[in-house]
Design a protein around this motif. Structure first.
Motif, PDB file in Angstrom:
ATOM      1  N   SER A  25       0.831  -1.212   0.000  1.00  0.00           N
ATOM      2  CA  SER A  25       0.000   0.000   0.000  1.00  0.00           C
ATOM      3  C   SER A  25       0.865   1.261   0.000  1.00  0.00           C
ATOM      4  O   SER A  25       0.355   2.359  -0.167  1.00  0.00           O
ATOM      5  CB  SER A  25      -0.926  -0.006   1.217  1.00  0.00           C
ATOM      6  N   ASP A  26       2.195   1.074   0.153  1.00  0.00           N
ATOM      7  CA  ASP A  26       3.112   2.213   0.187  1.00  0.00           C
ATOM      8  C   ASP A  26       3.651   2.472  -1.224  1.00  0.00           C
ATOM      9  O   ASP A  26       4.375   1.640  -1.777  1.00  0.00           O
ATOM     10  CB  ASP A  26       4.264   1.901   1.155  1.00  0.00           C
ATOM     11  N   PRO A  27       3.314   3.644  -1.836  1.00  0.00           N
ATOM     12  CA  PRO A  27       3.764   3.906  -3.204  1.00  0.00           C
ATOM     13  C   PRO A  27       5.286   3.885  -3.365  1.00  0.00           C
ATOM     14  O   PRO A  27       5.791   3.592  -4.448  1.00  0.00           O
ATOM     15  CB  PRO A  27       3.193   5.295  -3.531  1.00  0.00           C
ATOM     16  N   ALA A  28       6.025   4.164  -2.294  1.00  0.00           N
ATOM     17  CA  ALA A  28       7.496   4.167  -2.383  1.00  0.00           C
ATOM     18  C   ALA A  28       8.043   2.771  -2.709  1.00  0.00           C
ATOM     19  O   ALA A  28       9.156   2.638  -3.221  1.00  0.00           O
ATOM     20  CB  ALA A  28       8.105   4.668  -1.075  1.00  0.00           C
ATOM     21  N   MET A  29       7.252   1.744  -2.422  1.00  0.00           N
ATOM     22  CA  MET A  29       7.689   0.363  -2.676  1.00  0.00           C
ATOM     23  C   MET A  29       7.540  -0.032  -4.148  1.00  0.00           C
ATOM     24  O   MET A  29       8.011  -1.080  -4.557  1.00  0.00           O
ATOM     25  CB  MET A  29       6.866  -0.618  -1.832  1.00  0.00           C
ATOM     26  N   LEU A  30       6.853   0.797  -4.915  1.00  0.00           N
ATOM     27  CA  LEU A  30       6.524   0.431  -6.293  1.00  0.00           C
ATOM     28  C   LEU A  30       7.198   1.364  -7.287  1.00  0.00           C
ATOM     29  O   LEU A  30       7.341   2.557  -7.031  1.00  0.00           O
ATOM     30  CB  LEU A  30       5.004   0.477  -6.492  1.00  0.00           C
ATOM     31  N   GLY A  31       7.595   0.816  -8.422  1.00  0.00           N
ATOM     32  CA  GLY A  31       8.235   1.621  -9.465  1.00  0.00           C
ATOM     33  C   GLY A  31       7.529   1.448 -10.795  1.00  0.00           C
ATOM     34  O   GLY A  31       6.883   0.427 -11.038  1.00  0.00           O
ATOM     35  N   THR A  32       7.689   2.433 -11.676  1.00  0.00           N
ATOM     36  CA  THR A  32       7.175   2.313 -13.044  1.00  0.00           C
ATOM     37  C   THR A  32       8.066   1.347 -13.825  1.00  0.00           C
ATOM     38  O   THR A  32       9.135   0.944 -13.342  1.00  0.00           O
ATOM     39  CB  THR A  32       7.200   3.686 -13.749  1.00  0.00           C
ATOM     40  N   LEU A  33       7.657   1.031 -15.037  1.00  0.00           N
ATOM     41  CA  LEU A  33       8.469   0.161 -15.891  1.00  0.00           C
ATOM     42  C   LEU A  33       9.864   0.752 -16.072  1.00  0.00           C
ATOM     43  O   LEU A  33      10.878   0.046 -15.910  1.00  0.00           O
ATOM     44  CB  LEU A  33       7.775  -0.020 -17.254  1.00  0.00           C
ATOM     45  N   GLU A  34       9.932   2.044 -16.347  1.00  0.00           N
ATOM     46  CA  GLU A  34      11.234   2.697 -16.571  1.00  0.00           C
ATOM     47  C   GLU A  34      12.090   2.658 -15.305  1.00  0.00           C
ATOM     48  O   GLU A  34      13.302   2.420 -15.372  1.00  0.00           O
ATOM     49  CB  GLU A  34      11.026   4.156 -17.006  1.00  0.00           C
ATOM     50  N   GLU A  35      11.459   2.897 -14.153  1.00  0.00           N
ATOM     51  CA  GLU A  35      12.206   2.888 -12.890  1.00  0.00           C
ATOM     52  C   GLU A  35      12.735   1.496 -12.559  1.00  0.00           C
ATOM     53  O   GLU A  35      13.862   1.343 -12.075  1.00  0.00           O
ATOM     54  CB  GLU A  35      11.318   3.412 -11.748  1.00  0.00           C
TER      55      GLU A  35
END
Length: 198
Positions: free
Chosen positions: A148-158
């Motif tokens: 639920s923490d957005p910091a844990m997730l990245g975009t495809l590029e990231e």
């Protein structure tokens, strides 16, 4: 008891006993032999799939309960599957050791994400494959799995940047209707990466 031991406490396999559909889909790319490492293996479904293909597979996880269930599943499927209780971000990794490393829904915030994933690339042999399945930031709020923490997730590029140094065989972001045990059900925003170390 850790949150992961708690999650894996039930007798049922909370993410199912079959491999993630992307790991199953990349089977044609996978070698017939060699050492494989499955990160955050949980109850072992993806690592055991690698063992079924003839790879010398090991799963690492922080949950003793998950690994216990993984051993039980490996016995049921008639394969040898080594398990290691360890923290992925700190565990010892030999250089140039693995033919395949898989990571399914194992998430870190930066800078730990890049540091950990670069260590995985170092642990791959030349020609070795890294296969990753990650939730995209727009998964948050869907209620179909993931942090639920957005910091844990990245975009495809990231995610590609965190794994720089690989040659991409598959790099995609898509919406998938997932059905993997009781924890991953419904439409999900997912990143699929398959890269080869030069």
């Amino acid at each position: 008891m850790s949150k992961w031991d708690e999650r894996y406490q039930p007798e049922e396999y909370v993410f199912g006993t079959e491999p993630n559909e992307f790991i199953a889909r990349i089977r044609p790319y996978l070698p017939a032999q060699g050492r494989a490492l499955d990160l955050a293996t949980g109850e072992g479904r993806n690592g055991i799939f690698l063992a079924q293909l003839g790879l010398e597979a090991e799963g690492v996880d922080m949950s003793a309960r998950g690994l216990e269930k993984a051993q039980k599943l490996a016995q049921q499927k008639g394969v040898r599957f080594a398990t290691r209780l360890a923290d992925i971000s700190e565990m010892d990794l030999p250089t140039g050791h693995y033919a395949v490393i898989t990571s399914v829904f194992c998430h870190f915030a930066e800078p730990e994400r890049s540091r950990t994933l670069q260590r995985m690339i170092t642990a791959l042999q030349s020609g070795g494959l890294f296969a990753g399945v990650f939730y995209h930031p727009d998964q948050i709020g869907r209620g179909t799995g993931g942090p639920s923490d957005p910091a844990m997730l990245g975009t495809l590029e990231e995610m590609q940047q965190a794994l720089h140094g690989l040659e991409w065989l598959v790099a995609e972001h898509s919406l998938r209707d997932m059905s993997e045990g009781s924890r991953h059900q419904g439409v999900s925003s997912v990143i699929y990466l398959l890269g080869r170390k030069p």
